[in-house]
Write an enzyme that holds these catalytic residues in place. Structure first.
Site, short mmCIF file in Angstrom:
data_model
loop_
_atom_site.label_atom_id
_atom_site.label_comp_id
_atom_site.label_asym_id
_atom_site.label_seq_id
_atom_site.Cartn_x
_atom_site.Cartn_y
_atom_site.Cartn_z
N CYS A 46 19.03 -36.31 -35.99
CA CYS A 46 19.54 -35.98 -35.67
C CYS A 46 21.09 -36.31 -36.83
O CYS A 46 20.58 -37.58 -37.66
CB CYS A 46 21.13 -35.82 -34.32
SG CYS A 46 21.81 -37.58 -34.57
N CYS A 48 23.45 -37.38 -37.79
CA CYS A 48 25.05 -38.86 -37.56
C CYS A 48 23.95 -39.76 -37.83
O CYS A 48 24.29 -40.75 -37.93
CB CYS A 48 25.84 -38.55 -36.32
SG CYS A 48 25.10 -38.67 -34.40
#
Length: 136
Positions: A46, A48
């Site tokens: 992902c 993040c």
């Protein structure tokens, strides 16, 4: 499961700064049985993880006190290792990315995805450094 060529650079973000990859439940148990402190990073594909978690983890070890052992498991890839790591992170629910600091096999500090997502890498590093200064 993600193709190995896709996640290779994501793995290398941590291995190039000294993290060891764990691929099996036995690897995780062996790592957590070691004396001293162990940082476990649950890596992820992902955004993040790319912008916050991996850079934050790398920055955090630029500290006078740091974990004796640095290890990582990859969510969506190393399923057995991730499940074993998460089993040791109870009562925290599974999340990725996440980071857990263990001292002599006991969970002493946890950063869940909601502590990582939307926060700058430097803030994550400072949080981890605070834990290192207390437990390492």
């Amino acid at each position: 499961m993600y193709p190995p060529e896709l996640i290779k650079p994501m793995r290398e973000d941590l291995t190039k700064v000294g993290f060891s990859e764990l691929h099996t439940a036995a690897d995780v148990e062996t790592a957590l049985e070691k004396e001293g402190t162990t940082l476990v990073v649950v890596n992820s594909v992902c955004g993040c993880a790319a912008a916050n978690a991996r850079p934050g983890a790398a920055m955090s070890i630029q500290n006078d006190k740091k974990p004796d052992h640095l290890v990582t498991v990859f969510a969506g890839v190393d399923r057995e290792a991730v499940d074993a790591a998460r089993a040791n992170m109870v009562p925290f629910p599974p999340s990725s990315p996440s980071m857990a600091l263990f001292k002599n096999g006991e969970l002493v500090h946890m950063l869940e995805r909601h502590h990582i997502e939307g926060r700058p890498a430097q803030m994550i590093a400072e949080n981890l450094k605070g834990a290192y200064n207390e437990y390492c």
